[in-house]
Design a protein around this motif. Structure first.
Motif, PDB file in Angstrom:
ATOM      1  N   LEU A 156     -35.402  47.053  81.321  1.00  0.00           N
ATOM      2  CA  LEU A 156     -34.232  47.942  81.268  1.00  0.00           C
ATOM      3  C   LEU A 156     -32.998  47.218  81.797  1.00  0.00           C
ATOM      4  O   LEU A 156     -31.898  47.369  81.264  1.00  0.00           O
ATOM      5  N   GLY A 157     -33.195  46.417  82.844  1.00  0.00           N
ATOM      6  CA  GLY A 157     -32.086  45.620  83.361  1.00  0.00           C
ATOM      7  C   GLY A 157     -31.561  44.645  82.321  1.00  0.00           C
ATOM      8  O   GLY A 157     -30.348  44.496  82.139  1.00  0.00           O
ATOM      9  N   LEU A 158     -32.467  43.983  81.607  1.00  0.00           N
ATOM     10  CA  LEU A 158     -32.061  43.042  80.559  1.00  0.00           C
ATOM     11  C   LEU A 158     -31.330  43.754  79.423  1.00  0.00           C
ATOM     12  O   LEU A 158     -30.372  43.229  78.854  1.00  0.00           O
ATOM     13  N   LEU A 159     -31.802  44.963  79.091  1.00  0.00           N
ATOM     14  CA  LEU A 159     -31.144  45.732  78.034  1.00  0.00           C
ATOM     15  C   LEU A 159     -29.703  46.049  78.418  1.00  0.00           C
ATOM     16  O   LEU A 159     -28.776  45.838  77.617  1.00  0.00           O
ATOM     17  N   PHE A 160     -29.499  46.547  79.643  1.00  0.00           N
ATOM     18  CA  PHE A 160     -28.140  46.898  80.063  1.00  0.00           C
ATOM     19  C   PHE A 160     -27.269  45.662  80.272  1.00  0.00           C
ATOM     20  O   PHE A 160     -26.047  45.739  80.106  1.00  0.00           O
ATOM     21  N   TYR A 202     -23.181  46.493  83.633  1.00  0.00           N
ATOM     22  CA  TYR A 202     -23.728  45.773  84.775  1.00  0.00           C
ATOM     23  C   TYR A 202     -24.145  46.689  85.920  1.00  0.00           C
ATOM     24  O   TYR A 202     -25.040  46.329  86.699  1.00  0.00           O
ATOM     25  N   ASP A 203     -23.520  47.853  86.046  1.00  0.00           N
ATOM     26  CA  ASP A 203     -23.930  48.778  87.108  1.00  0.00           C
ATOM     27  C   ASP A 203     -25.360  49.267  86.879  1.00  0.00           C
ATOM     28  O   ASP A 203     -26.184  49.264  87.800  1.00  0.00           O
ATOM     29  N   SER A 244     -36.851  41.754  71.120  1.00  0.00           N
ATOM     30  CA  SER A 244     -35.792  42.406  70.336  1.00  0.00           C
ATOM     31  C   SER A 244     -34.421  42.157  70.962  1.00  0.00           C
ATOM     32  O   SER A 244     -33.436  41.925  70.246  1.00  0.00           O
ATOM     33  N   ILE A 245     -34.350  42.196  72.300  1.00  0.00           N
ATOM     34  CA  ILE A 245     -33.089  41.895  72.980  1.00  0.00           C
ATOM     35  C   ILE A 245     -32.673  40.458  72.669  1.00  0.00           C
ATOM     36  O   ILE A 245     -31.507  40.177  72.376  1.00  0.00           O
ATOM     37  N   ASN A 265     -27.712  36.198  87.855  1.00  0.00           N
ATOM     38  CA  ASN A 265     -26.921  35.982  86.636  1.00  0.00           C
ATOM     39  C   ASN A 265     -25.812  37.022  86.493  1.00  0.00           C
ATOM     40  O   ASN A 265     -24.705  36.705  86.044  1.00  0.00           O
ATOM     41  N   ILE A 266     -26.103  38.269  86.877  1.00  0.00           N
ATOM     42  CA  ILE A 266     -25.081  39.318  86.820  1.00  0.00           C
ATOM     43  C   ILE A 266     -23.943  38.991  87.768  1.00  0.00           C
ATOM     44  O   ILE A 266     -22.758  39.047  87.409  1.00  0.00           O
TER      45      ILE A 266
END
Length: 333
Positions: A151-155, A161-162, A113-114, A195-196
């Motif tokens: 959850l990291g990918l969602l944010f 990014y935090d 979905s992301i 990547n972040i």
């Protein structure tokens, strides 16, 4: 009528996607599950029949899950959805509606979905996964890792990014507890965290993490080549023992390796101040992965000894090529 016609057209497209994505692959496997249970002469026979049925369902769970993962790593998010839904349905049949075994399928659906930029849908799947984990008393480190990674990918998709860094740090922690800090299953967390930092222009941190990811895959593929070589010498059919020895990659892991390493290569090549040694390092790892893939296909399809020997020679050259320490250069990479 026009709306109804549009809905029919949409359903046809959806069914075609479902068929091409997964149903065609599992059609024959579904036949025993849809066949009426025979009459058994004893309770022992009945229990044996039920166990066989459950084993078939578990096989379908893992097969659909791997197919969905592969599609996601290839960026084919729309194709991943039907495969992940099938895995979820089979999990519900085997484990029930509230089992923690449903979580991996929810997370696949969230990641797809992301990828499709359907953020609200992704949040719904992740909420269901979080709630299931919270209610569980025996959730594995591996499942916690997958939850935090998604959850990291969602944010990241929401550019928060935090929060993304917090969840990816947890992903790395739980994956390290489950598999070790230098395992390929932990490398995905390092990659997304890199990547972040790259997006935030913290290039020294990104470079360190990208290099770590490359080193993990390089070590894994070198070790895997050694196992294949020993198996060849001992005339062991490694393909028949792949899951027993855990030395090979499934299709999803192969797709993940190629996606991660290709992304790092593109980043290395696109930066203004290039470091040739780092580019060569990634290219060498990718070459080894593709050569290993060719080796497995040659064995599986029983190609001639000449083709297999050529691939072995290539693998030997790649694996034994002397490598030098990669100096860190300010101003990434």
């Amino acid at each position: 009528m026009e709306m109804a016609g549009g809905k029919v057209a949409h359903d046809v497209v959806h069914q075609k996607t479902d068929w091409n994505s997964i149903h065609e692959k599992i059609c024959q496997l579904l036949i025993p599950l849809r066949t009426t249970m025979p009459f058994y002469n004893s309770e022992e026979e009945r229990q044996h029949g039920l166990q066989q049925l459950q084993q078939r369902q578990k096989h379908l769970i893992e097969f659909c899950y791997t197919v969905a993962q592969k599609y996601i790593f290839e960026g084919r998010y729309e194709d991943a959805v039907p495969a992940a839904l099938h895995s979820l349905r089979f999990r519900m049949n085997v484990y029930g509606l509230s089992s923690v075994e449903l979580v991996p399928a929810y997370l696949l659906l969230a990641e797809a979905s992301i990828g499709l930029d359907q953020i609200i849908q992704a949040e719904e799947y992740l909420s269901q996964a979080q709630w299931t984990v919270l209610k569980s008393t025996d959730c594995s480190y591996a499942t916690h890792s997958l939850l935090h990674r998604n959850l990291g990918l969602l944010f990241m998709a929401k550019e928060n990014y935090d929060e993304a860094r917090y969840h990816l740090a947890n992903d790395i922690y739980f994956a390290s507890c489950a598999f070790g800090t230098e395992d390929i299953r932990t490398s995905g967390g390092y990659f997304h965290l890199a990547n972040i930092f790259f997006d935030l222009m913290k290039l020294d941190l990104a470079d360190t993490l990208y290099t770590k990811v490359c080193e993990i895959w390089d070590k894994y593929l070198n070790n895997r080549y050694q196992v294949l070589t020993e198996a060849r010498v001992q005339q062991i059919d490694l393909l028949g023992k792949q899951f027993e020895t855990d030395t090979g990659l499934d299709e999803a892991q192969e797709a993940e390796a190629i996606r991660i390493l290709t992304s790092i290569l593109n980043i290395r090549e696109s930066t203004s101040s290039r470091a040739p040694q780092k580019i060569v390092f990634v290219l060498r790892i990718l070459a080894q992965e593709y050569a290993m893939r060719a080796f497995n296909i040659a064995q599986e399809k029983q190609l001639g000894a000449h083709e297999q020997n050529l691939i072995e020679q290539l693998l030997s050259i790649i694996s034994t090529e002397e490598t030098y320490p990669i100096p860190y250069e300010a101003g990434f990479p």
